[in-house]
Design an enzyme around this catalytic site. Sequence first.
Site, short mmCIF file in Angstrom:
data_model
loop_
_atom_site.label_atom_id
_atom_site.label_comp_id
_atom_site.label_asym_id
_atom_site.label_seq_id
_atom_site.Cartn_x
_atom_site.Cartn_y
_atom_site.Cartn_z
N THR A 1 40.11 50.00 33.32
CA THR A 1 38.86 49.31 33.60
C THR A 1 39.33 48.36 34.80
O THR A 1 38.67 48.53 35.78
CB THR A 1 38.22 48.15 32.52
OG1 THR A 1 38.16 48.81 31.16
CG2 THR A 1 36.99 47.87 33.11
N TYR A 2 40.34 47.77 34.88
CA TYR A 2 40.89 46.96 35.94
C TYR A 2 41.15 47.93 37.16
O TYR A 2 40.54 47.82 38.26
CB TYR A 2 42.02 46.22 35.90
CG TYR A 2 42.37 45.53 36.86
CD1 TYR A 2 42.07 44.16 37.21
CD2 TYR A 2 43.87 46.09 37.56
CE1 TYR A 2 42.85 43.73 38.31
CE2 TYR A 2 44.50 45.42 38.57
CZ TYR A 2 44.05 44.15 39.04
OH TYR A 2 44.52 43.69 40.16
#
Length: 278
Positions: free
Chosen positions: A188-189
């Site tokens: 996600t990052y």
Amino acid sequence: MIDTQLLGKTVLITGANNPYGIGAATARAFAKQGAKVLISYLRLSPENFGITSDEAKQAKEAGEAFYQGMRMKSAEEIVKPINDDGGWAKAFEANLLDEAHVTSLFTWAEAEAGHIDILINNASHYSNKDTSFNISNEQIQKTFGVNVGGTLLMSKKYIRGYQSRNATEGCIINLSTDAAQTFAGQITYGSSKAAIEALTRSMAIELGELGIRVNAIAPGPTQTGYISKEVELKVVNDIPLRRLGMPDEVADVAVFLASYQARWLTGQVIKVSGGHSL
């Protein structure tokens, strides 16, 4: 000596309360150029990362606990030395997930400094549980909300202020990561940072006719207090220059991108990574 033409300019840097961080190093670097430095920050609880406040406060060596201890701080350790050395720096706490906070931040900044010449979107959020197997909707919303949403909201406010004063030269610098295109284990990052690179290029096209340059920096493994000795030994083998980066090395590139010397650079993503993730 190169004249960056940053003397008297005002820079607003988000996420700059970790004394060992890229934001803090960038604040110091711009102050050395004679710029007025405005910092936004948000104190974070280490409990959100599975570490108690006591553990974070007592940690003395680089690693997750030490890093979270630094993120609990206000920006006083960055602002005070700059002002003591004859520079100009002030700080304001704001949550970039809240547009009202972003509005308050810009109201404060313009009251303190008149206007903002350079915006550096450095603040970011990450989660320890960030894989295809265990990511939650809450973590997705918060990571993209801070990293992408915060960058867009900050940029929108900057653009409106720029247009209201009929400015002709502006600069936005966004922070990505060198592994944005493939970041397994921080899915996600990493994908939020890939979005940062995409919006950097799109903003450069949209804002070019206004005279606003938009570029991004993609740091590699940089010692901001979170890389333990054990992790460092593993990571450096994947870095052609065989060492970690330091925050001031990223900050120097930010100074360059904001300087007169980079006046025809826009829409670029510059990897500052010692060759990592080429």
